[in-house]
Design a protein around this motif. Structure first.
Motif, mmCIF file in Angstrom:
data_model
loop_
_atom_site.group_PDB
_atom_site.id
_atom_site.type_symbol
_atom_site.label_atom_id
_atom_site.label_comp_id
_atom_site.label_asym_id
_atom_site.label_seq_id
_atom_site.Cartn_x
_atom_site.Cartn_y
_atom_site.Cartn_z
ATOM 1 N N ARG A 147 10.577 52.705 -92.535
ATOM 2 C CA ARG A 147 9.636 53.821 -92.570
ATOM 3 C C ARG A 147 8.961 53.984 -91.213
ATOM 4 N N TRP A 148 8.881 55.245 -90.722
ATOM 5 C CA TRP A 148 8.156 55.490 -89.490
ATOM 6 C C TRP A 148 6.663 55.279 -89.712
ATOM 7 N N HIS A 149 5.934 54.933 -88.653
ATOM 8 C CA HIS A 149 4.511 54.596 -88.784
ATOM 9 C C HIS A 149 3.680 55.782 -89.264
ATOM 10 N N ASN A 150 4.010 56.988 -88.803
ATOM 11 C CA ASN A 150 3.232 58.167 -89.199
ATOM 12 C C ASN A 150 4.109 59.411 -89.049
ATOM 13 N N MET A 151 3.599 60.543 -89.523
ATOM 14 C CA MET A 151 4.376 61.779 -89.494
ATOM 15 C C MET A 151 4.575 62.295 -88.074
ATOM 16 N N ASP A 152 3.634 62.028 -87.189
ATOM 17 C CA ASP A 152 3.807 62.468 -85.801
ATOM 18 C C ASP A 152 5.051 61.827 -85.196
ATOM 19 N N THR A 153 5.253 60.541 -85.476
ATOM 20 C CA THR A 153 6.443 59.849 -84.973
ATOM 21 C C THR A 153 7.701 60.404 -85.617
ATOM 22 N N ALA A 154 7.657 60.615 -86.926
ATOM 23 C CA ALA A 154 8.826 61.155 -87.633
ATOM 24 C C ALA A 154 9.217 62.519 -87.079
ATOM 25 N N ARG A 155 8.243 63.393 -86.857
ATOM 26 C CA ARG A 155 8.538 64.724 -86.309
ATOM 27 C C ARG A 155 9.087 64.625 -84.897
ATOM 28 N N MET A 156 8.555 63.712 -84.084
ATOM 29 C CA MET A 156 9.030 63.550 -82.718
ATOM 30 C C MET A 156 10.493 63.116 -82.703
ATOM 31 N N VAL A 157 10.850 62.142 -83.556
ATOM 32 C CA VAL A 157 12.226 61.659 -83.616
ATOM 33 C C VAL A 157 13.155 62.779 -84.088
ATOM 34 N N PHE A 158 12.714 63.551 -85.087
ATOM 35 C CA PHE A 158 13.545 64.651 -85.581
ATOM 36 C C PHE A 158 13.775 65.688 -84.480
ATOM 37 N N ARG A 159 12.736 66.004 -83.720
ATOM 38 C CA ARG A 159 12.894 66.966 -82.621
ATOM 39 C C ARG A 159 13.849 66.442 -81.560
ATOM 40 N N GLN A 160 13.780 65.153 -81.290
ATOM 41 C CA GLN A 160 14.676 64.562 -80.296
ATOM 42 C C GLN A 160 16.134 64.654 -80.734
ATOM 43 N N GLU A 161 16.383 64.427 -82.023
ATOM 44 C CA GLU A 161 17.758 64.399 -82.524
ATOM 45 C C GLU A 161 18.328 65.789 -82.788
ATOM 46 N N THR A 162 17.485 66.791 -82.895
ATOM 47 C CA THR A 162 17.971 68.148 -83.179
ATOM 48 C C THR A 162 17.668 69.123 -82.043
ATOM 49 N N GLY A 163 17.093 68.622 -80.952
ATOM 50 C CA GLY A 163 16.694 69.501 -79.860
ATOM 51 C C GLY A 163 17.846 70.297 -79.269
ATOM 52 N N TRP A 164 19.048 69.717 -79.261
ATOM 53 C CA TRP A 164 20.190 70.415 -78.668
ATOM 54 C C TRP A 164 20.596 71.645 -79.488
ATOM 55 N N HIS A 165 20.131 71.736 -80.731
ATOM 56 C CA HIS A 165 20.398 72.932 -81.539
ATOM 57 C C HIS A 165 19.677 74.154 -80.964
ATOM 58 N N GLN A 166 18.620 73.921 -80.181
ATOM 59 C CA GLN A 166 17.817 75.008 -79.647
ATOM 60 C C GLN A 166 18.047 75.200 -78.150
ATOM 61 N N LYS A 167 19.209 74.766 -77.696
ATOM 62 C CA LYS A 167 19.564 74.906 -76.288
ATOM 63 C C LYS A 167 19.497 76.368 -75.859
ATOM 64 N N ASP A 168 18.956 76.603 -74.669
ATOM 65 C CA ASP A 168 18.833 77.958 -74.103
ATOM 66 C C ASP A 168 17.988 78.878 -74.984
ATOM 67 N N GLY A 169 17.050 78.279 -75.712
ATOM 68 C CA GLY A 169 16.133 79.085 -76.508
ATOM 69 C C GLY A 169 16.710 79.668 -77.763
ATOM 70 N N ARG A 170 17.855 79.148 -78.216
ATOM 71 C CA ARG A 170 18.489 79.675 -79.418
ATOM 72 C C ARG A 170 17.717 79.299 -80.676
ATOM 73 N N SER A 171 17.827 80.136 -81.702
ATOM 74 C CA SER A 171 17.225 79.840 -82.994
ATOM 75 C C SER A 171 18.260 79.136 -83.860
ATOM 76 N N PRO A 172 18.006 77.892 -84.266
ATOM 77 C CA PRO A 172 18.995 77.160 -85.068
ATOM 78 C C PRO A 172 19.307 77.871 -86.379
ATOM 79 N N LEU A 173 20.565 77.779 -86.794
ATOM 80 C CA LEU A 173 20.963 78.395 -88.056
ATOM 81 C C LEU A 173 20.143 77.845 -89.215
ATOM 82 N N TRP A 174 19.822 76.553 -89.166
ATOM 83 C CA TRP A 174 19.135 75.933 -90.294
ATOM 84 C C TRP A 174 17.663 76.330 -90.405
ATOM 85 N N GLN A 175 17.186 77.154 -89.473
ATOM 86 C CA GLN A 175 15.826 77.675 -89.591
ATOM 87 C C GLN A 175 15.804 79.053 -90.243
ATOM 88 N N HIS A 176 16.979 79.624 -90.537
ATOM 89 C CA HIS A 176 17.047 80.910 -91.232
ATOM 90 C C HIS A 176 16.781 80.701 -92.722
#
Length: 277
Positions: free
Chosen positions: A142-171
């Motif tokens: 378990r991550w220590h807190n939600m801030d850490t969990a959100r940071m890790v998720f952003r790190q692992e999915t950041g390439w989905h938003q390359k060049d300012g694109r809107s990820p499909l999974w946000q539709h």
């Protein structure tokens, strides 16, 4: 005593199938769902995970082989009421590799229609819009807190938003690009079998140390399950595991061609099982 024996057998079965501790509480672990939508999604997920660098899935990212490496991160696959639960050491990384992404040259990569429901300190909850299926990725720690969990998720999915694109999974709804892949989750004669094989796939990856690939033949859909068994004895064990799964599906039967290859007939279709020393 009978209940003690049942508990021991159930625990051993859970260990052999890599079901996790949650599946050892009952007298008999439940492996398969009954909901058609959940079955269809799990059949698609099986095809995506049963891939490798030599035989990438058609929805794989070009030159990345992200989905082909997911099996190395998994610890258990468990059926829970109304959803599939996958235990892993890197839930956010697995999510980043299966969430849909629109590649500028290749088109849709990942699983079309997969969406993020929410994120907790230990879980990534996902849903598949076309089938209504649910998937929860559970971190080993378990991550220590939600801030850490959100940071890790952003790190692992950041390439989905390359060049300012809107990820499909946000539709909110299914995009036209994703809807074009509707055949991927269509319910077919082999859906129940492919879902059943997913729920029994952990021994293939770890106990048999295999890298099976559900490869494309003449059709656009994958239709050949290629195995890299290194001996006849190992091949026989794998075939027994697969045919026991096939026995649950009406019209599915395995016919051996040579000591290391054969065809798994799935009602109106068939899947070749090929292994080599």
């Amino acid at each position: 005593m009978p209940h003690t024996t049942d508990k021991r057998i159930s625990k051993e079965l859970a260990r052999l199938l890599y079901l996790g501790r949650l599946q050892t509480k009952g007298a008999r672990p439940t492996l398969d769902p009954t909901d058609r939508g959940q079955l269809a999604f799990q059949a698609l997920l099986f095809e995506c995970l049963m891939s490798n660098h030599e035989h990438p899935h058609p929805l794989e990212q070009p030159r990345k082989s992200a989905m082909a490496s997911i099996s190395g991160y998994l610890n258990a696959i468990c059926h829970q009421p109304d959803y599939l639960e996958i235990h892993t050491n890197t839930a956010c990384r697995v999510a980043g590799r299966i969430l849909p992404f629109l590649h500028e040259d290749h088109g849709v990569c990942g699983i079309p229609g997969l969406r993020l429901i929410d994120l907790t300190c230990r879980r990534v909850r996902l849903t598949h819009l076309p089938t209504g299926a649910r998937l929860e990725l559970v971190d080993a720690q378990r991550w220590h807190n939600m801030d850490t969990a959100r940071m890790v998720f952003r790190q692992e999915t950041g390439w989905h938003q390359k060049d300012g694109r809107s990820p499909l999974w946000q539709h909110n709804g299914l995009t036209d690009e994703e809807a074009a892949h509707h055949a991927c989750w269509a319910y077919t004669a082999s859906t129940r079998l492919r879902s059943a094989l997913l729920m029994r796939s952990m021994p293939l990856w770890y106990r048999f140390d295999l890298s099976p690939a559900w490869a494309t033949g003449h059709a656009t859909r994958p239709d050949r399950l290629i195995l890299d068994a290194r001996s006849d004895a190992e091949h026989d064990q794998v075939v027994e595991l697969l045919t026991r799964s096939a026995a649950r599906i009406p019209g599915a039967v395995y016919r051996e061609k040579t000591p290391c290859s054969g065809t798994l007939h799935l009602g109106s279709g068939s899947a070749q099982l090929i292994s080599s020393d």
